[in-house]
Write an enzyme that holds these catalytic residues in place. Structure first.
Site, PDB file in Angstrom:
ATOM      1  N   SER A 142       0.841  -1.201   0.000  1.00  0.00           N
ATOM      2  CA  SER A 142       0.000   0.000   0.000  1.00  0.00           C
ATOM      3  C   SER A 142       0.870   1.242   0.000  1.00  0.00           C
ATOM      4  O   SER A 142       1.955   1.251   0.578  1.00  0.00           O
ATOM      5  CB  SER A 142      -0.903   0.016   1.234  1.00  0.00           C
ATOM      6  N   TYR A 156      -2.405  -0.345  10.008  1.00  0.00           N
ATOM      7  CA  TYR A 156      -2.393  -0.812   8.623  1.00  0.00           C
ATOM      8  C   TYR A 156      -1.058  -0.514   7.959  1.00  0.00           C
ATOM      9  O   TYR A 156      -0.477  -1.362   7.276  1.00  0.00           O
ATOM     10  CB  TYR A 156      -3.532  -0.159   7.853  1.00  0.00           C
TER      11      TYR A 156
END
Length: 247
Positions: A142, A156
């Site tokens: 990501s 995350y």
């Protein structure tokens, strides 16, 4: 439709929707037979399977919860058994839990680590029993692993940054076996979970250099290249497909 991946078999975890579905479809377009895992939505997984089969490729949907190591190993072994081999592993499945560090509980931390970090590691372990020379391992990270622009992304971001270490360590370890290992970091991408017309989309798009969201196909194009013979000398790389989000 190309034939770059003819006679290859790929497994895409979390391949029933969003970026994962885009990757599964692109690999099939390039000639691969594709197995995909899903956690809950069997109907969406079946739709992707039908789309792949309509291209003349074989396809298989496997229910597997990424938080369960036994299920992850079983999915890898079943993909290889049912489709006859395994050449490409794409670690895409992930959970996205957002919140302040003092708000997220132990269960949230454990689930994120289990799905986003342990599952790719376990999948690679299982896949190495099947991957031969020229195998490909590609993980989906990501953009927030490099640039967390909003608060609440710590957990995350941490989990996705761990994939950098996994990728570089495996690249060194598996290089002698002619297996390449790479990481693709998508930027904002138009999916159900993060739609390009969502309430925060304008602000998120503004962080990119191109001023817009990606399509799942944009991410899939880079994955397809890394899976192809043309990328045989690319390994240990972290590739940002993020519209300039991290520039």
């Amino acid at each position: 439709m190309t034939t770059t991946l003819n006679d290859k078999v790929a497994l895409v975890t979390g391949g029933s929707r969003g970026i994962g579905a885009g990757i599964a479809l692109r690999l099939a377009e390039d000639g691969a037979d594709v197995a995909l895992t899903y956690r809950q939505d069997a109907e969406r997984a079946a739709t992707v399977v039908k789309q792949i089969e309509a291209m003349g490729r074989r396809a298989l949907a496997i229910q597997a919860d990424g938080a369960d190591p036994t299920a992850v190993r079983g999915a890898v072994d079943r993909a290889a058994a049912d489709l006859g081999r395994l050449d490409i592993l794409v670690n895409n499945a992930a959970v996205f839990l957002v919140g302040a560090i003092d708000e997220l509980g132990s269960a949230d931390v454990e689930q994120t680590i289990a799905v986003n970090i342990r599952a790719p590691y376990v999948a690679v372990q299982a896949a190495l029993r099947h991957l031969g020379d020229g195998g490909r391992i590609i993980s989906i990270g990501s953009n927030v692993g490099e640039r967390a622009v909003f608060p609440g992304l710590t957990l995350y971001s941490m989990s996705k940054t761990a994939l950098v270490g996994l990728t570089r360590g495996l690249a060194r370890e598996l290089g002698p076996r002619d297996i390449t290992v790479n990481l693709v970091n998508p930027g904002p991408t138009d999916t159900d979970a993060n739609p390009a017309d969502g309430p925060n989309a304008a602000a998120i798009s503004g962080f990119t250099a191109v001023g817009r969201y990606a399509r799942p196909a944009d991410i899939a194009a880079t994955v397809a290249h890394l899976a192809s013979p043309e990328a045989c000398y690319v390994t240990g790389a972290v590739i940002n497909v993020d519209g300039g989000f991290t520039s």
